[in-house]
Design a protein around this motif. Structure first.
Motif, PDB file in Angstrom:
ATOM      1  N   MET A   1      -3.443  -9.756  -6.091  1.00 53.28           N
ATOM      2  CA  MET A   1      -4.659  -8.984  -5.910  1.00 53.28           C
ATOM      3  C   MET A   1      -4.291  -7.567  -5.481  1.00 53.28           C
ATOM      4  O   MET A   1      -3.399  -7.352  -4.672  1.00 53.28           O
ATOM      5  N   LEU A   2      -4.995  -6.631  -6.060  1.00 53.95           N
ATOM      6  CA  LEU A   2      -4.786  -5.227  -5.707  1.00 53.95           C
ATOM      7  C   LEU A   2      -5.501  -4.900  -4.399  1.00 53.95           C
ATOM      8  O   LEU A   2      -6.358  -5.653  -3.953  1.00 53.95           O
ATOM      9  N   SER A   3      -5.189  -3.749  -3.840  1.00 52.41           N
ATOM     10  CA  SER A   3      -5.968  -3.222  -2.717  1.00 52.41           C
ATOM     11  C   SER A   3      -6.994  -2.241  -3.293  1.00 52.41           C
ATOM     12  O   SER A   3      -6.902  -1.837  -4.458  1.00 52.41           O
ATOM     13  N   CYS A   4      -7.960  -1.852  -2.478  1.00 51.13           N
ATOM     14  CA  CYS A   4      -8.922  -0.847  -2.952  1.00 51.13           C
ATOM     15  C   CYS A   4      -8.194   0.465  -3.236  1.00 51.13           C
ATOM     16  O   CYS A   4      -8.566   1.200  -4.153  1.00 51.13           O
ATOM     17  N   ASP A   5      -7.142   0.743  -2.476  1.00 49.07           N
ATOM     18  CA  ASP A   5      -6.360   1.965  -2.703  1.00 49.07           C
ATOM     19  C   ASP A   5      -5.665   1.927  -4.064  1.00 49.07           C
ATOM     20  O   ASP A   5      -5.646   2.925  -4.776  1.00 49.07           O
ATOM     21  N   ASP A   6      -5.115   0.768  -4.427  1.00 50.59           N
ATOM     22  CA  ASP A   6      -4.488   0.621  -5.752  1.00 50.59           C
ATOM     23  C   ASP A   6      -5.511   0.859  -6.859  1.00 50.59           C
ATOM     24  O   ASP A   6      -5.223   1.527  -7.854  1.00 50.59           O
ATOM     25  N   THR A   7      -6.690   0.298  -6.680  1.00 55.67           N
ATOM     26  CA  THR A   7      -7.754   0.454  -7.675  1.00 55.67           C
ATOM     27  C   THR A   7      -8.178   1.915  -7.774  1.00 55.67           C
ATOM     28  O   THR A   7      -8.336   2.457  -8.873  1.00 55.67           O
ATOM     29  N   ALA A   8      -8.324   2.559  -6.634  1.00 55.49           N
ATOM     30  CA  ALA A   8      -8.704   3.979  -6.609  1.00 55.49           C
ATOM     31  C   ALA A   8      -7.652   4.828  -7.314  1.00 55.49           C
ATOM     32  O   ALA A   8      -7.999   5.724  -8.100  1.00 55.49           O
ATOM     33  N   LYS A   9      -6.390   4.561  -7.040  1.00 55.58           N
ATOM     34  CA  LYS A   9      -5.317   5.345  -7.670  1.00 55.58           C
ATOM     35  C   LYS A   9      -5.348   5.214  -9.185  1.00 55.58           C
ATOM     36  O   LYS A   9      -5.101   6.179  -9.912  1.00 55.58           O
ATOM     37  N   TYR A  10      -5.661   4.015  -9.675  1.00 53.99           N
ATOM     38  CA  TYR A  10      -5.730   3.827 -11.124  1.00 53.99           C
ATOM     39  C   TYR A  10      -6.818   4.718 -11.716  1.00 53.99           C
ATOM     40  O   TYR A  10      -6.589   5.405 -12.715  1.00 53.99           O
ATOM     41  N   PHE A  11      -7.997   4.704 -11.094  1.00 56.64           N
ATOM     42  CA  PHE A  11      -9.078   5.558 -11.591  1.00 56.64           C
ATOM     43  C   PHE A  11      -8.694   7.035 -11.509  1.00 56.64           C
ATOM     44  O   PHE A  11      -8.940   7.795 -12.436  1.00 56.64           O
ATOM     45  N   ASN A  25     -15.024  11.802  -3.944  1.00 56.69           N
ATOM     46  CA  ASN A  25     -15.067  10.585  -3.144  1.00 56.69           C
ATOM     47  C   ASN A  25     -16.329   9.786  -3.480  1.00 56.69           C
ATOM     48  O   ASN A  25     -16.278   8.568  -3.617  1.00 56.69           O
ATOM     49  N   LEU A  26     -17.450  10.448  -3.631  1.00 55.37           N
ATOM     50  CA  LEU A  26     -18.708   9.781  -3.956  1.00 55.37           C
ATOM     51  C   LEU A  26     -18.598   9.006  -5.269  1.00 55.37           C
ATOM     52  O   LEU A  26     -18.970   7.837  -5.357  1.00 55.37           O
ATOM     53  N   LYS A  27     -18.054   9.648  -6.278  1.00 57.71           N
ATOM     54  CA  LYS A  27     -17.913   9.009  -7.583  1.00 57.71           C
ATOM     55  C   LYS A  27     -16.897   7.864  -7.530  1.00 57.71           C
ATOM     56  O   LYS A  27     -17.128   6.788  -8.101  1.00 57.71           O
ATOM     57  N   LEU A  28     -15.805   8.075  -6.832  1.00 51.53           N
ATOM     58  CA  LEU A  28     -14.773   7.052  -6.724  1.00 51.53           C
ATOM     59  C   LEU A  28     -15.327   5.774  -6.106  1.00 51.53           C
ATOM     60  O   LEU A  28     -15.041   4.668  -6.573  1.00 51.53           O
ATOM     61  N   GLN A  29     -16.130   5.916  -5.078  1.00 52.49           N
ATOM     62  CA  GLN A  29     -16.721   4.747  -4.414  1.00 52.49           C
ATOM     63  C   GLN A  29     -17.577   3.929  -5.373  1.00 52.49           C
ATOM     64  O   GLN A  29     -17.556   2.693  -5.350  1.00 52.49           O
ATOM     65  N   LYS A  30     -18.302   4.614  -6.230  1.00 53.06           N
ATOM     66  CA  LYS A  30     -19.177   3.912  -7.172  1.00 53.06           C
ATOM     67  C   LYS A  30     -18.362   3.220  -8.259  1.00 53.06           C
ATOM     68  O   LYS A  30     -18.690   2.113  -8.700  1.00 53.06           O
ATOM     69  N   LEU A  31     -17.279   3.844  -8.691  1.00 57.44           N
ATOM     70  CA  LEU A  31     -16.409   3.199  -9.681  1.00 57.44           C
ATOM     71  C   LEU A  31     -15.793   1.922  -9.113  1.00 57.44           C
ATOM     72  O   LEU A  31     -15.674   0.914  -9.816  1.00 57.44           O
ATOM     73  N   LEU A  32     -15.412   1.948  -7.840  1.00 54.10           N
ATOM     74  CA  LEU A  32     -14.859   0.754  -7.198  1.00 54.10           C
ATOM     75  C   LEU A  32     -15.906  -0.365  -7.148  1.00 54.10           C
ATOM     76  O   LEU A  32     -15.592  -1.530  -7.386  1.00 54.10           O
ATOM     77  N   PHE A  84       2.283   1.868 -12.022  1.00 49.29           N
ATOM     78  CA  PHE A  84       1.484   1.191 -13.038  1.00 49.29           C
ATOM     79  C   PHE A  84       1.938  -0.251 -13.298  1.00 49.29           C
ATOM     80  O   PHE A  84       1.197  -1.026 -13.891  1.00 49.29           O
ATOM     81  N   SER A  85       3.128  -0.626 -12.829  1.00 49.79           N
ATOM     82  CA  SER A  85       3.620  -1.984 -13.067  1.00 49.79           C
ATOM     83  C   SER A  85       2.840  -3.030 -12.260  1.00 49.79           C
ATOM     84  O   SER A  85       2.938  -4.229 -12.554  1.00 49.79           O
ATOM     85  N   ILE A  86       2.065  -2.624 -11.269  1.00 51.26           N
ATOM     86  CA  ILE A  86       1.315  -3.600 -10.458  1.00 51.26           C
ATOM     87  C   ILE A  86       0.006  -4.034 -11.120  1.00 51.26           C
ATOM     88  O   ILE A  86      -0.651  -4.960 -10.653  1.00 51.26           O
ATOM     89  N   TYR A  87      -0.374  -3.388 -12.214  1.00 44.96           N
ATOM     90  CA  TYR A  87      -1.625  -3.705 -12.898  1.00 44.96           C
ATOM     91  C   TYR A  87      -1.333  -4.567 -14.124  1.00 44.96           C
ATOM     92  O   TYR A  87      -0.644  -4.120 -15.037  1.00 44.96           O
ATOM     93  N   ASP A  88      -1.867  -5.781 -14.140  1.00 44.72           N
ATOM     94  CA  ASP A  88      -1.672  -6.617 -15.330  1.00 44.72           C
ATOM     95  C   ASP A  88      -2.602  -6.130 -16.449  1.00 44.72           C
ATOM     96  O   ASP A  88      -3.486  -5.305 -16.217  1.00 44.72           O
ATOM     97  N   GLU A  89      -2.389  -6.652 -17.631  1.00 48.74           N
ATOM     98  CA  GLU A  89      -3.153  -6.165 -18.794  1.00 48.74           C
ATOM     99  C   GLU A  89      -4.654  -6.427 -18.654  1.00 48.74           C
ATOM    100  O   GLU A  89      -5.468  -5.598 -19.060  1.00 48.74           O
ATOM    101  N   SER A  93      -7.367  -3.419 -18.616  1.00 49.72           N
ATOM    102  CA  SER A  93      -8.462  -3.425 -19.583  1.00 49.72           C
ATOM    103  C   SER A  93      -9.812  -3.300 -18.875  1.00 49.72           C
ATOM    104  O   SER A  93     -10.677  -2.521 -19.298  1.00 49.72           O
ATOM    105  N   LEU A  94      -9.987  -4.038 -17.792  1.00 45.30           N
ATOM    106  CA  LEU A  94     -11.231  -3.974 -17.032  1.00 45.30           C
ATOM    107  C   LEU A  94     -11.442  -2.577 -16.451  1.00 45.30           C
ATOM    108  O   LEU A  94     -12.513  -1.985 -16.599  1.00 45.30           O
ATOM    109  N   LEU A  95     -10.417  -2.041 -15.803  1.00 44.70           N
ATOM    110  CA  LEU A  95     -10.547  -0.722 -15.173  1.00 44.70           C
ATOM    111  C   LEU A  95     -10.759   0.374 -16.213  1.00 44.70           C
ATOM    112  O   LEU A  95     -11.558   1.293 -15.990  1.00 44.70           O
ATOM    113  N   ASP A  96     -10.081   0.265 -17.335  1.00 43.20           N
ATOM    114  CA  ASP A  96     -10.279   1.242 -18.412  1.00 43.20           C
ATOM    115  C   ASP A  96     -11.712   1.193 -18.928  1.00 43.20           C
ATOM    116  O   ASP A  96     -12.324   2.232 -19.194  1.00 43.20           O
TER     117      ASP A  96
END
Length: 149
Positions: A1-11, A25-32, A84-89, A93-96
């Motif tokens: 499982m990723l952290s919210c920080d990992d997810t934010a960095k991907y975006f 920051n406002l937009k990032l929170q909504k994407l998460l 980027f190696s911590i994100y599986d396909e 795909s979901l984050l993209d």
């Protein structure tokens, strides 16, 4: 499982400054919020463990908000330490897809959208924490509305 920080960095790494993109920051929170909701709806599992709360301007992950607060309403720069190696396909795909669908909107548009949705409304009336159950239930209803998510 990723952290919210990992997810934010991907975006944040998806931003094309040449195309005029920026993530505040406002937009990032909504994407998460959208990423967590669709992950729960599609796969019955969390994307990240941190809680999302219903704040005045929509869903927020408090620790992540504080981390990026120094940028105010401005653009958060692309992280230099993303692995980027911590994100599986499946996750990529979901984050993209979330970024493709929701990243096109301005921060205030996303704010207004989330405040019309059941998970934020319920949490704003109650504890302030947006439950995983409310996210999952709501976003399952949205799967039919979103073609590719």
């Amino acid at each position: 499982m990723l952290s919210c920080d990992d997810t934010a960095k991907y975006f944040l790494a998806q931003v094309s400054e040449d195309a005029g993109d920026l993530i505040s920051n406002l937009k990032l929170q909504k994407l998460l919020y959208y990423a967590q909701g669709f992950r729960l709806a599609l796969y019955d599992e969390l994307l990240f463990p941190e809680a999302i709360e219903a704040w005045t301007h929509g869903p927020v992950v408090p620790d992540l908000y504080r981390h990026y607060k120094k940028y105010g309403a401005g653009a958060i720069p692309c992280p230099e330490d993303i692995d980027f190696s911590i994100y599986d396909e499946t996750t990529k795909s979901l984050l993209d897809e979330v970024y493709s669908v929701f990243g096109q909107f301005a921060a205030w548009k996303l704010r207004n959208m989330t405040q019309e949705e059941y998970p934020w409304k319920l949490a704003a009336q109650n504890s302030g924490t947006i439950t995983h159950q409310s996210l999952q239930e709501y976003f399952k209803t949205q799967l039919n509305c979103q073609e590719a998510v």
